[in-house]
Design a protein around this motif. Structure first.
Motif, PDB file in Angstrom:
ATOM      1  N   GLU A 156      12.157  51.989  40.690  1.00  0.00           N
ATOM      2  CA  GLU A 156      11.016  52.638  41.334  1.00  0.00           C
ATOM      3  C   GLU A 156      10.229  51.665  42.208  1.00  0.00           C
ATOM      4  O   GLU A 156       9.175  52.020  42.730  1.00  0.00           O
ATOM      5  N   SER A 157      10.742  50.453  42.360  1.00  0.00           N
ATOM      6  CA  SER A 157      10.043  49.453  43.169  1.00  0.00           C
ATOM      7  C   SER A 157       9.865  49.954  44.596  1.00  0.00           C
ATOM      8  O   SER A 157      10.803  50.490  45.215  1.00  0.00           O
ATOM      9  N   LYS A 158       8.672  49.767  45.135  1.00  0.00           N
ATOM     10  CA  LYS A 158       8.394  50.198  46.501  1.00  0.00           C
ATOM     11  C   LYS A 158       8.937  49.225  47.534  1.00  0.00           C
ATOM     12  O   LYS A 158       9.084  49.578  48.706  1.00  0.00           O
ATOM     13  N   ASN A 159       9.231  48.003  47.108  1.00  0.00           N
ATOM     14  CA  ASN A 159       9.728  46.980  48.031  1.00  0.00           C
ATOM     15  C   ASN A 159      11.154  46.592  47.663  1.00  0.00           C
ATOM     16  O   ASN A 159      11.435  46.223  46.516  1.00  0.00           O
ATOM     17  N   ILE A 160      12.054  46.686  48.640  1.00  0.00           N
ATOM     18  CA  ILE A 160      13.431  46.253  48.457  1.00  0.00           C
ATOM     19  C   ILE A 160      13.660  45.068  49.391  1.00  0.00           C
ATOM     20  O   ILE A 160      13.508  45.189  50.609  1.00  0.00           O
ATOM     21  N   LEU A 161      14.017  43.939  48.805  1.00  0.00           N
ATOM     22  CA  LEU A 161      14.184  42.710  49.568  1.00  0.00           C
ATOM     23  C   LEU A 161      15.636  42.248  49.483  1.00  0.00           C
ATOM     24  O   LEU A 161      16.161  42.019  48.389  1.00  0.00           O
ATOM     25  N   PHE A 162      16.282  42.142  50.636  1.00  0.00           N
ATOM     26  CA  PHE A 162      17.651  41.638  50.711  1.00  0.00           C
ATOM     27  C   PHE A 162      17.630  40.231  51.277  1.00  0.00           C
ATOM     28  O   PHE A 162      17.017  39.980  52.331  1.00  0.00           O
ATOM     29  N   LEU A 163      18.316  39.310  50.603  1.00  0.00           N
ATOM     30  CA  LEU A 163      18.476  37.937  51.070  1.00  0.00           C
ATOM     31  C   LEU A 163      19.968  37.677  51.244  1.00  0.00           C
ATOM     32  O   LEU A 163      20.755  37.910  50.321  1.00  0.00           O
ATOM     33  N   ALA A 164      20.371  37.193  52.410  1.00  0.00           N
ATOM     34  CA  ALA A 164      21.789  36.949  52.663  1.00  0.00           C
ATOM     35  C   ALA A 164      21.965  35.690  53.491  1.00  0.00           C
ATOM     36  O   ALA A 164      21.146  35.383  54.363  1.00  0.00           O
ATOM     37  N   ALA A 193      15.309  59.571  50.322  1.00  0.00           N
ATOM     38  CA  ALA A 193      15.102  58.873  49.055  1.00  0.00           C
ATOM     39  C   ALA A 193      14.522  57.483  49.262  1.00  0.00           C
ATOM     40  O   ALA A 193      13.792  56.974  48.409  1.00  0.00           O
ATOM     41  N   SER A 194      14.837  56.864  50.404  1.00  0.00           N
ATOM     42  CA  SER A 194      14.354  55.507  50.663  1.00  0.00           C
ATOM     43  C   SER A 194      13.188  55.468  51.647  1.00  0.00           C
ATOM     44  O   SER A 194      12.716  54.389  51.995  1.00  0.00           O
ATOM     45  N   SER A 195      12.722  56.638  52.092  1.00  0.00           N
ATOM     46  CA  SER A 195      11.688  56.668  53.118  1.00  0.00           C
ATOM     47  C   SER A 195      10.355  56.117  52.620  1.00  0.00           C
ATOM     48  O   SER A 195       9.528  55.663  53.408  1.00  0.00           O
ATOM     49  N   HIS A 196      10.144  56.147  51.297  1.00  0.00           N
ATOM     50  CA  HIS A 196       8.883  55.667  50.746  1.00  0.00           C
ATOM     51  C   HIS A 196       8.933  54.193  50.367  1.00  0.00           C
ATOM     52  O   HIS A 196       7.956  53.650  49.848  1.00  0.00           O
ATOM     53  N   GLN A 197      10.095  53.547  50.619  1.00  0.00           N
ATOM     54  CA  GLN A 197      10.259  52.152  50.247  1.00  0.00           C
ATOM     55  C   GLN A 197      10.205  51.237  51.468  1.00  0.00           C
ATOM     56  O   GLN A 197      10.628  51.611  52.558  1.00  0.00           O
ATOM     57  N   ARG A 198       9.682  50.049  51.259  1.00  0.00           N
ATOM     58  CA  ARG A 198       9.660  49.033  52.306  1.00  0.00           C
ATOM     59  C   ARG A 198      10.923  48.191  52.165  1.00  0.00           C
ATOM     60  O   ARG A 198      11.138  47.537  51.151  1.00  0.00           O
ATOM     61  N   ILE A 199      11.783  48.231  53.194  1.00  0.00           N
ATOM     62  CA  ILE A 199      13.068  47.542  53.160  1.00  0.00           C
ATOM     63  C   ILE A 199      13.021  46.361  54.117  1.00  0.00           C
ATOM     64  O   ILE A 199      12.735  46.519  55.301  1.00  0.00           O
ATOM     65  N   ARG A 200      13.316  45.174  53.589  1.00  0.00           N
ATOM     66  CA  ARG A 200      13.358  43.984  54.434  1.00  0.00           C
ATOM     67  C   ARG A 200      14.650  43.217  54.182  1.00  0.00           C
ATOM     68  O   ARG A 200      15.119  43.127  53.055  1.00  0.00           O
ATOM     69  N   VAL A 201      15.214  42.681  55.261  1.00  0.00           N
ATOM     70  CA  VAL A 201      16.432  41.873  55.182  1.00  0.00           C
ATOM     71  C   VAL A 201      16.155  40.527  55.831  1.00  0.00           C
ATOM     72  O   VAL A 201      15.696  40.465  56.980  1.00  0.00           O
ATOM     73  N   PHE A 202      16.439  39.466  55.110  1.00  0.00           N
ATOM     74  CA  PHE A 202      16.362  38.111  55.656  1.00  0.00           C
ATOM     75  C   PHE A 202      17.764  37.524  55.622  1.00  0.00           C
ATOM     76  O   PHE A 202      18.349  37.339  54.552  1.00  0.00           O
ATOM     77  N   TRP A 203      18.318  37.259  56.813  1.00  0.00           N
ATOM     78  CA  TRP A 203      19.706  36.811  56.952  1.00  0.00           C
ATOM     79  C   TRP A 203      19.718  35.448  57.617  1.00  0.00           C
ATOM     80  O   TRP A 203      19.176  35.275  58.713  1.00  0.00           O
ATOM     81  N   VAL A 222       5.576  38.656  49.165  1.00  0.00           N
ATOM     82  CA  VAL A 222       6.370  39.304  48.126  1.00  0.00           C
ATOM     83  C   VAL A 222       5.451  39.687  46.973  1.00  0.00           C
ATOM     84  O   VAL A 222       4.743  38.834  46.428  1.00  0.00           O
ATOM     85  N   ASP A 223       5.466  40.963  46.632  1.00  0.00           N
ATOM     86  CA  ASP A 223       4.713  41.441  45.480  1.00  0.00           C
ATOM     87  C   ASP A 223       5.653  41.435  44.277  1.00  0.00           C
ATOM     88  O   ASP A 223       6.505  42.326  44.148  1.00  0.00           O
ATOM     89  N   PRO A 224       5.556  40.448  43.383  1.00  0.00           N
ATOM     90  CA  PRO A 224       6.513  40.347  42.273  1.00  0.00           C
ATOM     91  C   PRO A 224       6.437  41.503  41.283  1.00  0.00           C
ATOM     92  O   PRO A 224       7.375  41.723  40.512  1.00  0.00           O
ATOM     93  N   THR A 225       5.356  42.253  41.312  1.00  0.00           N
ATOM     94  CA  THR A 225       5.206  43.360  40.370  1.00  0.00           C
ATOM     95  C   THR A 225       5.848  44.646  40.875  1.00  0.00           C
ATOM     96  O   THR A 225       5.979  45.605  40.112  1.00  0.00           O
ATOM     97  N   ASP A 226       6.236  44.679  42.152  1.00  0.00           N
ATOM     98  CA  ASP A 226       6.741  45.929  42.719  1.00  0.00           C
ATOM     99  C   ASP A 226       7.860  45.682  43.727  1.00  0.00           C
ATOM    100  O   ASP A 226       7.930  46.334  44.769  1.00  0.00           O
ATOM    101  N   THR A 227       8.739  44.716  43.416  1.00  0.00           N
ATOM    102  CA  THR A 227       9.830  44.348  44.318  1.00  0.00           C
ATOM    103  C   THR A 227      11.119  44.182  43.537  1.00  0.00           C
ATOM    104  O   THR A 227      11.118  43.640  42.428  1.00  0.00           O
ATOM    105  N   ILE A 228      12.226  44.644  44.118  1.00  0.00           N
ATOM    106  CA  ILE A 228      13.547  44.331  43.601  1.00  0.00           C
ATOM    107  C   ILE A 228      14.297  43.565  44.680  1.00  0.00           C
ATOM    108  O   ILE A 228      14.211  43.905  45.872  1.00  0.00           O
ATOM    109  N   ARG A 247      14.995  42.140  37.963  1.00  0.00           N
ATOM    110  CA  ARG A 247      14.850  42.648  39.326  1.00  0.00           C
ATOM    111  C   ARG A 247      15.302  41.620  40.361  1.00  0.00           C
ATOM    112  O   ARG A 247      14.878  41.659  41.511  1.00  0.00           O
ATOM    113  N   PHE A 248      16.172  40.724  39.949  1.00  0.00           N
ATOM    114  CA  PHE A 248      16.848  39.805  40.871  1.00  0.00           C
ATOM    115  C   PHE A 248      18.348  39.981  40.663  1.00  0.00           C
ATOM    116  O   PHE A 248      18.921  39.528  39.686  1.00  0.00           O
ATOM    117  N   VAL A 249      18.985  40.693  41.594  1.00  0.00           N
ATOM    118  CA  VAL A 249      20.422  40.996  41.530  1.00  0.00           C
ATOM    119  C   VAL A 249      21.132  40.091  42.523  1.00  0.00           C
ATOM    120  O   VAL A 249      20.731  40.005  43.694  1.00  0.00           O
TER     121      VAL A 249
END
Length: 229
Positions: free
Chosen positions: A100-108, A129-139, A187-193, A219-221
């Motif tokens: 249910e995390s509002k923030n999705i953070l991708f690191l690559a 389904a993802s419209s309410h989430q903040r999606i960020r990618v750092f590559w 990064v909000d550690p309480t609401d980020t995966i 929440r670190f995959v």
């Protein structure tokens, strides 16, 4: 199972996109983010699938050439469309979690963008389904020419950040390490995966830094890439 090379597309001087097709009667069943083992030219190597499951059952790989790599020389010098190889899988636990995390953070880093691409394709299927989430990618890459994919065609609202760690004097964008850039960005550690894929050094550094901020381990995959000769 056997697989046939359908397409080989050079995305950069040292990166090739390979599209494979398995027999119609035995498609590979996998979830976005997993990897397969390819058996070719007498060796076995692991590659992340760079696409989410498709109706045509095609499989996409993004492969980087490693100097002296046995299978690198196969992909870049001898492999061609219609060649047959074998594959085994799927493997791995790098897939989307029910969060249910509002923030999705991708690191690559490097071709670690491959499974991230697959996860974003999966999310694009259900934009609502993802419209309410903040999606960020750092590559991150060492060479600017290796930024060989752009998510714009997916139609998702993504904050996409490129970081160069090499010394290209013509690079006008951001530099540094992906986890440091993400933390600087907030990064909000309480609401980020977090989903991290690439070098083992990046993953260890990112895990330590984000854990220090208070991000729970669950929440670190991650999926670490290890090069082989």
């Amino acid at each position: 199972m056997p697989a046939r090379i359908v397409l080989m597309d050079r995305l950069a001087p040292e990166i090739v996109r390979v599209v494979l097709k398995t027999p119609p009667a035995t498609p590979l069943h996998f979830v976005a983010g997993q990897y397969i083992d390819v058996i070719a030219d007498g060796v076995r190597r692991s590659y992340s699938l760079a696409n989410s499951p498709r109706s045509d059952n095609l499989l996409e790989l993004i492969i980087k050439r490693y100097p002296g790599g046995h299978l690198s020389s196969f992909w870049f010098e001898r492999a061609k469309p219609n060649d047959l190889i074998r594959l085994e899988g799927p493997f791995g636990t790098f897939f989307r979690r029910n969060s249910e995390s509002k923030n999705i953070l991708f690191l690559a880093t490097g071709t670690g963008i491959a499974p991230v691409k697959a996860l974003l394709e999966e999310m694009a299927v259900d934009r609502e389904a993802s419209s309410h989430q903040r999606i960020r990618v750092f590559w991150g890459n060492r060479e600017a020419e290796n930024f060989c994919w752009d998510p714009v065609s997916l139609g998702l609202n993504i904050g996409f950040h490129h970081l160069l760690s090499g010394g290209d004097p013509n690079w006008a964008g951001r530099r540094g390490y992906v986890h440091e850039a993400a933390i600087d960005d907030g990064v909000d550690p309480t609401d980020t995966i977090v989903y991290a894929c690439g070098s083992s050094v990046m993953i260890a550094s990112a895990r330590n830094a984000l854990s220090a901020l208070g991000l729970p381990p669950r929440r670190f995959v991650s999926d670490a890439f290890v090069s082989s000769n």
